[in-house]
Design a protein around this motif. Structure first.
Motif, PDB file in Angstrom:
ATOM      1  N   LYS A 120      -3.568   3.477  87.068  1.00  0.00           N
ATOM      2  CA  LYS A 120      -4.147   2.990  85.784  1.00  0.00           C
ATOM      3  C   LYS A 120      -5.623   3.133  85.721  1.00  0.00           C
ATOM      4  CE  LYS A 120      -0.735  -0.473  84.484  1.00  0.00           C
ATOM      5  NZ  LYS A 120      -0.629  -1.882  84.675  1.00  0.00           N
ATOM      6  N   ARG A 161      -7.848   5.283  83.282  1.00  0.00           N
ATOM      7  CA  ARG A 161      -8.935   4.747  82.625  1.00  0.00           C
ATOM      8  C   ARG A 161     -10.170   5.525  83.095  1.00  0.00           C
ATOM      9  NH1 ARG A 161      -6.611  -0.926  84.324  1.00  0.00           N
ATOM     10  NH2 ARG A 161      -6.031  -1.813  82.169  1.00  0.00           N
ATOM     11  N   TRP A 205     -10.206   8.207  80.352  1.00  0.00           N
ATOM     12  CA  TRP A 205     -10.677   7.405  79.060  1.00  0.00           C
ATOM     13  C   TRP A 205     -12.353   7.261  79.005  1.00  0.00           C
ATOM     14  CZ3 TRP A 205      -9.055   7.389  74.459  1.00  0.00           C
ATOM     15  CH2 TRP A 205      -9.634   6.480  73.491  1.00  0.00           C
ATOM     16  N   THR A 252      -5.693  -1.995  77.475  1.00  0.00           N
ATOM     17  CA  THR A 252      -7.331  -2.045  77.639  1.00  0.00           C
ATOM     18  C   THR A 252      -7.703  -3.031  76.707  1.00  0.00           C
ATOM     19  OG1 THR A 252      -7.382  -0.239  76.227  1.00  0.00           O
ATOM     20  CG2 THR A 252      -7.580   0.424  78.358  1.00  0.00           C
ATOM     21  N   LYS A 257      -4.792  -0.329  73.873  1.00  0.00           N
ATOM     22  CA  LYS A 257      -3.907   0.198  74.918  1.00  0.00           C
ATOM     23  C   LYS A 257      -3.898   1.736  74.714  1.00  0.00           C
ATOM     24  CE  LYS A 257       0.529  -0.036  72.414  1.00  0.00           C
ATOM     25  NZ  LYS A 257       1.916  -0.600  72.293  1.00  0.00           N
TER      26      LYS A 257
END
Length: 110
Positions: free
Chosen positions: A29, A33, A36, A83, A98
């Protein structure tokens, strides 16, 4: 600023670990992230910069990180990464709640 200077080190770290099913779910994750963060950084940069070539380059970088997110999620078996800490009144779109194949597809089309 800070994000621009820290982002290369963060990406170098997560990319050195690679994305695979052998990663812990927590690290997988984190991997998503980090991508992202990079994607949204380049999106915001594209909106703040001037000149068509620079805008196109930043938008291309943004979309390349979206592709990396998708691949990392596939490689690690993640169906979604929540998120909720990114939700806010100025942010519209399911991708702030998310990250999933559907929310990333929505992000790409905006």
């Amino acid at each position: 600023g800070f994000v621009a200077s820290a982002l290369p080190s963060l990406l170098s770290f997560v990319e050195s670990k690679g994305a695979s099913t052998s990663l812990s779910e927590t690290f997988a994750k984190l991997h998503v992230r980090a991508y992202w963060l990079a994607s949204t950084f380049f999106l915001w940069y594209s909106r703040a910069t001037h000149g068509a070539p620079a805008v196109r380059e930043a938008e291309g970088e943004c979309l390349s990180f979206v592709e990396k997110i998708t691949k990392a999620m596939e490689d690690t078996g993640l169906e979604e990464v929540r998120t909720p800490h990114l939700e806010g009144t100025g942010r519209a779109g399911s991708y702030w709640e998310k990250l999933s194949p559907a929310s990333l597809s929505a992000f790409r089309t905006e």
